[in-house]
Design an enzyme around this catalytic site. Sequence first.
Site, short mmCIF file in Angstrom:
data_model
loop_
_atom_site.label_atom_id
_atom_site.label_comp_id
_atom_site.label_asym_id
_atom_site.label_seq_id
_atom_site.Cartn_x
_atom_site.Cartn_y
_atom_site.Cartn_z
CG ASP A 83 -2.27 -0.55 0.99
OD1 ASP A 83 -2.44 -1.19 -0.08
OD2 ASP A 83 -3.15 -0.40 1.85
CG LEU A 84 1.76 5.48 -2.47
CD1 LEU A 84 3.26 5.26 -2.32
CD2 LEU A 84 1.44 6.00 -3.86
CG ASP B 66 -3.59 3.20 -1.68
OD1 ASP B 66 -4.43 2.28 -1.73
OD2 ASP B 66 -3.32 3.82 -0.63
#
Length: 542
Positions: free
Chosen positions: A421-422, A464
């Site tokens: 995950d960003l 994301d």
Amino acid sequence: MDPTSFDPSSLSLGSTATDDGAASQAAELADQRLFDEINGLLELPPHEVEAALEQRLQIARAAGPESTHEQAFLRLVQVRSRGLDGGSEDGLQACHEALSLLKGRATESGRLAALTVLATLHGIRGELDKALTLLEPVLSRARALSWDSLLVLGLNSFSVVQIQSGALQQAVETLTEAAQLAAGGSRRQRCIVRSNLALTLTKWAREQRDEGNAPASWRADAERAVSLLREELDGIHRPSQTSDRTLQYCFGTLASALVVLDELSEARTLLEELRPLYEAANDARAVLFVDTELTRIALQQHDHAEAVRRAGIGLREGQASGHDAELAELYRLEADALEAVGDAHGALRSFRQFHRLHERSVLKTAAYRSQALAVMMDTERARQESRLDALTGLANRRAFDEALAVAAAVPGRWLSLALLDLDFFKQVNDTHGHGGGDAALCHVAELLQSHLRAGDTAARLGGDEFVLLVAGGEAAITSLCSRLRLALRESSRQKWPERTPLTLSIGIAVDSGPVEPQELMARADRALYAVKARGRDGQALA
């Protein structure tokens, strides 16, 4: 409207009856479910299908305009239920009615269903150019909608054109994809696809055998065809044991594959039992097929007089059928048999008939083959695009699920999965706009691609969230994830010095196959949430 000259542009694709995105998507899914559910009626015993469809159609008509889509789909499935008979005038009328009901008010899914059945009808009628014109938009749009059950129907119809055009290797590829998609679908759909795959393998094996190639180059294909067909005919040993036309055609293809393998006794028994069944169904093409195979058996057994007799029967009864390619083959076999019994004049006459029909057939199919090649190129491009994330160019969720299913099934192979995950992506969007957010996602994608080895997979699951699928155990994946996190922090600082550096939260799961794909995903997901609970910018192993 004349459905034999139907213009597909009158049912425009890529648009729906409403401009409301959420309502449009719901309508699309509702029509897909409705069409699939009505197609499910084909799973009933054959003698019950037509009555069930007609009864439901009468109820839908009584319900009035609100059941327009259901009425159209019922008429389309009636065409499908009649198999080869769907190419009759009644089949044309059913398509005519369905297209009239759908025109101007259908979802894109409804229009695609109509085009697919109409393409199938044209294929049955031998109107391959019309079938191809309809199939080109069907295949690309069905992929875009991820409507696998309709894509299977479209691919199967496309394979029929490829087979009749002589593009057998390409047809095997088309049907192999269709069989994979149909594996979890209805029994009838799976049976039709696997039967056509077996037919194509048989034709290919026969071509290789007739060209004098070594058995190693064709025997495995013929044996694969037999295996596919016996699986579908499980528990049914004779054609007369079933009234299901699809299964009867499976027996015909099985007999043909057995002839290629020189298992002639069983093949003859099946063919002799099939002929009266095909005659009762008024299926001239299938009867011609039986006579051709029986002639072939007699030639392989060196019973040339019987081959002459059987070919004569087939040619007399099949002359008016208009099936040039099948008649040409039977004339060729008759010429071989006449030559073997010493009738040189008769053999010459049959060879002339063979060449006349063969030349006409070749000229006709050459155009179809080039058109089919163009559709194949468009279809392959659409297939690739349907497995790519449009923004980043990485694999999408569908492609990743397929790769994971294959990798997870390999026994004894260590497999690592990492969910990424960003961090604080919403803040990136809020501060720098969606353009800035898209640039950040693409930067992560480029970084993933630059760090992976050949054979590893990187995908964007949505938003994301990214995922890595890597061959190897704990040491390899933890080291890779550490390098990725460091590289992203440093490269984003250099690329956007005015911003806070980008960071990743990563959850990792490792196992040795075979392993359940969803279990591996769930473990990585739990590890990812543990990282987020600790404040993000880190990695954890489940």
